[in-house]
Write a protein that holds these residues in place. Sequence first.
Motif, PDB file in Angstrom:
ATOM      1  N   ILE A 186       5.957  10.307 -54.460  1.00  0.00           N
ATOM      2  CA  ILE A 186       4.662   9.765 -54.063  1.00  0.00           C
ATOM      3  C   ILE A 186       3.608  10.846 -54.255  1.00  0.00           C
ATOM      4  O   ILE A 186       3.783  11.992 -53.821  1.00  0.00           O
ATOM      5  CB  ILE A 186       4.682   9.297 -52.594  1.00  0.00           C
ATOM      6  N   GLY A 187       2.509  10.480 -54.914  1.00  0.00           N
ATOM      7  CA  GLY A 187       1.455  11.446 -55.189  1.00  0.00           C
ATOM      8  C   GLY A 187       0.107  10.996 -54.682  1.00  0.00           C
ATOM      9  O   GLY A 187       0.008  10.188 -53.746  1.00  0.00           O
ATOM     10  N   GLU A 188      -0.920  11.520 -55.292  1.00  0.00           N
ATOM     11  CA  GLU A 188      -2.295  11.289 -54.847  1.00  0.00           C
ATOM     12  C   GLU A 188      -2.574   9.793 -54.680  1.00  0.00           C
ATOM     13  O   GLU A 188      -2.198   8.986 -55.515  1.00  0.00           O
ATOM     14  CB  GLU A 188      -3.271  11.900 -55.854  1.00  0.00           C
ATOM     15  N   GLY A 189      -3.245   9.465 -53.573  1.00  0.00           N
ATOM     16  CA  GLY A 189      -3.505   8.072 -53.256  1.00  0.00           C
ATOM     17  C   GLY A 189      -2.299   7.358 -52.691  1.00  0.00           C
ATOM     18  O   GLY A 189      -2.306   6.137 -52.548  1.00  0.00           O
ATOM     19  N   LEU A 190      -1.235   8.109 -52.368  1.00  0.00           N
ATOM     20  CA  LEU A 190       0.027   7.574 -51.855  1.00  0.00           C
ATOM     21  C   LEU A 190       0.646   6.582 -52.842  1.00  0.00           C
ATOM     22  O   LEU A 190       1.282   5.605 -52.445  1.00  0.00           O
ATOM     23  CB  LEU A 190      -0.165   6.915 -50.481  1.00  0.00           C
ATOM     24  N   SER A 191       0.460   6.861 -54.121  1.00  0.00           N
ATOM     25  CA  SER A 191       1.018   6.032 -55.179  1.00  0.00           C
ATOM     26  C   SER A 191       2.146   6.782 -55.873  1.00  0.00           C
ATOM     27  O   SER A 191       2.147   8.013 -55.924  1.00  0.00           O
ATOM     28  CB  SER A 191      -0.068   5.676 -56.202  1.00  0.00           C
ATOM     29  N   PRO A 192       3.115   6.053 -56.417  1.00  0.00           N
ATOM     30  CA  PRO A 192       4.231   6.725 -57.097  1.00  0.00           C
ATOM     31  C   PRO A 192       3.772   7.401 -58.374  1.00  0.00           C
ATOM     32  O   PRO A 192       2.868   6.931 -59.067  1.00  0.00           O
ATOM     33  CB  PRO A 192       5.202   5.569 -57.397  1.00  0.00           C
ATOM     34  N   VAL A 193       4.399   8.529 -58.661  1.00  0.00           N
ATOM     35  CA  VAL A 193       4.112   9.256 -59.897  1.00  0.00           C
ATOM     36  C   VAL A 193       5.394   9.338 -60.698  1.00  0.00           C
ATOM     37  O   VAL A 193       6.363   8.640 -60.416  1.00  0.00           O
ATOM     38  CB  VAL A 193       3.525  10.654 -59.598  1.00  0.00           C
ATOM     39  N   GLY A 194       5.469  10.220 -61.691  1.00  0.00           N
ATOM     40  CA  GLY A 194       6.629  10.312 -62.570  1.00  0.00           C
ATOM     41  C   GLY A 194       7.864  10.824 -61.861  1.00  0.00           C
ATOM     42  O   GLY A 194       7.984  10.793 -60.646  1.00  0.00           O
ATOM     43  N   ALA A 195       8.797  11.333 -62.652  1.00  0.00           N
ATOM     44  CA  ALA A 195      10.075  11.807 -62.132  1.00  0.00           C
ATOM     45  C   ALA A 195       9.886  12.948 -61.148  1.00  0.00           C
ATOM     46  O   ALA A 195       8.922  13.700 -61.211  1.00  0.00           O
ATOM     47  CB  ALA A 195      10.959  12.270 -63.297  1.00  0.00           C
ATOM     48  N   ILE A 253       7.059  18.490 -51.591  1.00  0.00           N
ATOM     49  CA  ILE A 253       7.853  18.227 -50.386  1.00  0.00           C
ATOM     50  C   ILE A 253       8.957  17.252 -50.775  1.00  0.00           C
ATOM     51  O   ILE A 253       8.698  16.230 -51.411  1.00  0.00           O
ATOM     52  CB  ILE A 253       6.982  17.635 -49.265  1.00  0.00           C
ATOM     53  N   THR A 254      10.186  17.584 -50.440  1.00  0.00           N
ATOM     54  CA  THR A 254      11.340  16.743 -50.768  1.00  0.00           C
ATOM     55  C   THR A 254      12.082  16.423 -49.480  1.00  0.00           C
ATOM     56  O   THR A 254      12.359  17.323 -48.676  1.00  0.00           O
ATOM     57  CB  THR A 254      12.291  17.452 -51.747  1.00  0.00           C
ATOM     58  N   MET A 255      12.398  15.152 -49.278  1.00  0.00           N
ATOM     59  CA  MET A 255      13.066  14.742 -48.038  1.00  0.00           C
ATOM     60  C   MET A 255      14.249  13.818 -48.354  1.00  0.00           C
ATOM     61  O   MET A 255      14.108  12.867 -49.123  1.00  0.00           O
ATOM     62  CB  MET A 255      12.087  14.022 -47.109  1.00  0.00           C
ATOM     63  N   TYR A 256      15.381  14.117 -47.738  1.00  0.00           N
ATOM     64  CA  TYR A 256      16.545  13.237 -47.766  1.00  0.00           C
ATOM     65  C   TYR A 256      16.686  12.648 -46.368  1.00  0.00           C
ATOM     66  O   TYR A 256      16.881  13.383 -45.389  1.00  0.00           O
ATOM     67  CB  TYR A 256      17.805  14.015 -48.160  1.00  0.00           C
ATOM     68  N   VAL A 257      16.561  11.324 -46.285  1.00  0.00           N
ATOM     69  CA  VAL A 257      16.497  10.682 -44.971  1.00  0.00           C
ATOM     70  C   VAL A 257      17.483   9.523 -44.894  1.00  0.00           C
ATOM     71  O   VAL A 257      17.824   8.889 -45.897  1.00  0.00           O
ATOM     72  CB  VAL A 257      15.077  10.156 -44.674  1.00  0.00           C
ATOM     73  N   ASP A 258      17.945   9.277 -43.681  1.00  0.00           N
ATOM     74  CA  ASP A 258      18.786   8.120 -43.365  1.00  0.00           C
ATOM     75  C   ASP A 258      18.044   7.331 -42.300  1.00  0.00           C
ATOM     76  O   ASP A 258      17.632   7.891 -41.283  1.00  0.00           O
ATOM     77  CB  ASP A 258      20.154   8.591 -42.854  1.00  0.00           C
ATOM     78  N   ALA A 275      -3.046  17.297 -52.555  1.00  0.00           N
ATOM     79  CA  ALA A 275      -2.599  18.667 -52.296  1.00  0.00           C
ATOM     80  C   ALA A 275      -1.085  18.793 -52.365  1.00  0.00           C
ATOM     81  O   ALA A 275      -0.554  19.899 -52.517  1.00  0.00           O
ATOM     82  CB  ALA A 275      -3.089  19.120 -50.920  1.00  0.00           C
ATOM     83  N   ALA A 276      -0.372  17.682 -52.255  1.00  0.00           N
ATOM     84  CA  ALA A 276       1.087  17.721 -52.250  1.00  0.00           C
ATOM     85  C   ALA A 276       1.633  16.442 -52.857  1.00  0.00           C
ATOM     86  O   ALA A 276       0.928  15.424 -52.978  1.00  0.00           O
ATOM     87  CB  ALA A 276       1.617  17.904 -50.828  1.00  0.00           C
ATOM     88  N   THR A 277       2.893  16.486 -53.261  1.00  0.00           N
ATOM     89  CA  THR A 277       3.668  15.287 -53.576  1.00  0.00           C
ATOM     90  C   THR A 277       4.850  15.264 -52.626  1.00  0.00           C
ATOM     91  O   THR A 277       5.269  16.314 -52.113  1.00  0.00           O
ATOM     92  CB  THR A 277       4.182  15.280 -55.026  1.00  0.00           C
ATOM     93  N   VAL A 278       5.394  14.087 -52.375  1.00  0.00           N
ATOM     94  CA  VAL A 278       6.571  13.999 -51.537  1.00  0.00           C
ATOM     95  C   VAL A 278       7.616  13.130 -52.246  1.00  0.00           C
ATOM     96  O   VAL A 278       7.317  12.038 -52.714  1.00  0.00           O
ATOM     97  CB  VAL A 278       6.251  13.440 -50.126  1.00  0.00           C
ATOM     98  N   ASP A 279       8.814  13.688 -52.356  1.00  0.00           N
ATOM     99  CA  ASP A 279       9.953  12.944 -52.903  1.00  0.00           C
ATOM    100  C   ASP A 279      10.786  12.456 -51.723  1.00  0.00           C
ATOM    101  O   ASP A 279      11.270  13.267 -50.922  1.00  0.00           O
ATOM    102  CB  ASP A 279      10.834  13.830 -53.783  1.00  0.00           C
ATOM    103  N   ILE A 280      10.966  11.150 -51.620  1.00  0.00           N
ATOM    104  CA  ILE A 280      11.746  10.577 -50.523  1.00  0.00           C
ATOM    105  C   ILE A 280      13.033   9.995 -51.095  1.00  0.00           C
ATOM    106  O   ILE A 280      13.002   9.098 -51.940  1.00  0.00           O
ATOM    107  CB  ILE A 280      10.952   9.498 -49.770  1.00  0.00           C
ATOM    108  N   HIS A 281      14.160  10.520 -50.631  1.00  0.00           N
ATOM    109  CA  HIS A 281      15.487  10.092 -51.078  1.00  0.00           C
ATOM    110  C   HIS A 281      16.198   9.381 -49.924  1.00  0.00           C
ATOM    111  O   HIS A 281      16.716  10.038 -49.022  1.00  0.00           O
ATOM    112  CB  HIS A 281      16.330  11.298 -51.508  1.00  0.00           C
ATOM    113  N   PRO A 282      16.228   8.054 -49.912  1.00  0.00           N
ATOM    114  CA  PRO A 282      17.001   7.367 -48.871  1.00  0.00           C
ATOM    115  C   PRO A 282      18.499   7.500 -49.146  1.00  0.00           C
ATOM    116  O   PRO A 282      18.959   7.228 -50.256  1.00  0.00           O
ATOM    117  CB  PRO A 282      16.556   5.903 -48.991  1.00  0.00           C
TER     118      PRO A 282
END
Length: 302
Positions: free
Chosen positions: A82-91, A106-111, A136-143
């Motif tokens: 997830i990137g700017e505007g809380l929209s998905p970006v590339g890989a 920011i990378t997160m592995y969550v259950d 300012a940041a991107t966040v990768d969320i891995h369920p």
Amino acid sequence: MTNRPEGDARAARNERREAARQRAQRARTQQKRRQRGTRLGLQIGLGVVLLAAVAVVTLVLVDSVKPAGPGPSTMSQGGITIGEGLSPVGASPTPDATDASDPVRITMYVDYLCDTCAQFEDANSEYIASLVDSGAATVDIHPVAVLTNRSQGTKYSLRAANAAACVADRSPDQFYAVNQALFARQPDQGTSGLTDAQLERLVTGVDGVQDAAAIRDCIRDQTYAKWVDERTADVTGGDIPGSSLDEFPGPPLVLVNGKQYELTAPITNDDFRTFVVSAAGASDATPSPTATPTPSASASAG
């Protein structure tokens, strides 16, 4: 003088004995034939049963090794970025990317059944959203679904991760808000969790979610359940995209620019803000620790 009546009687007895012997012989022959037929029938029947059993086992084994199939196109490495505007970006970016002009990663592995994940989410979700929304940041969320066996057999952890993947596929712009909603309605471990119908209402009730009918079908059919299960096995086996770790410490795993955040007790936003600034270092993208959070998307659920 020959006694013919006596001779005739003896001959008659001999004939009867011979006839009886022949009948007994025929009976024994017939009995042997019947026994051979019975044995042959049993052997054929047993062969059919064995062939059927082999076929069933083969089908089970083939099904068990069948590839899970591709996940959502927005989750090529198991997580959505997830990137700017809380929209998905590339890989998802690699952990060793060091370009100072890049946003903080920011990378997160969550259950979605993980208590500590929910605590981290409650303390830091709005702060992360503000950084990502501003660019300012991107966040990768891995369920992931490591707590699948802690919901009275309903596999809530797996079903919730599948629901998140359904959103990533059909309505990725609302993924971050759906991620928040799933934690806001997190059931207790040891309970049956939300039903599929409740998950459908929760997810499709988030403001802005698109293609609700397809998402409901995806949740009901557990379209990505096998894929989530496979990704979870890979992660717990040490294949952790976005990280240089070779052993999964369990959820939540939170990394900033590839550096693991050590959770505090209690989990606080101040501590995580400090870590983000420290991990960002002298990067031009260093975020302000006082960034103003953005309001969370609302969700309704039954």
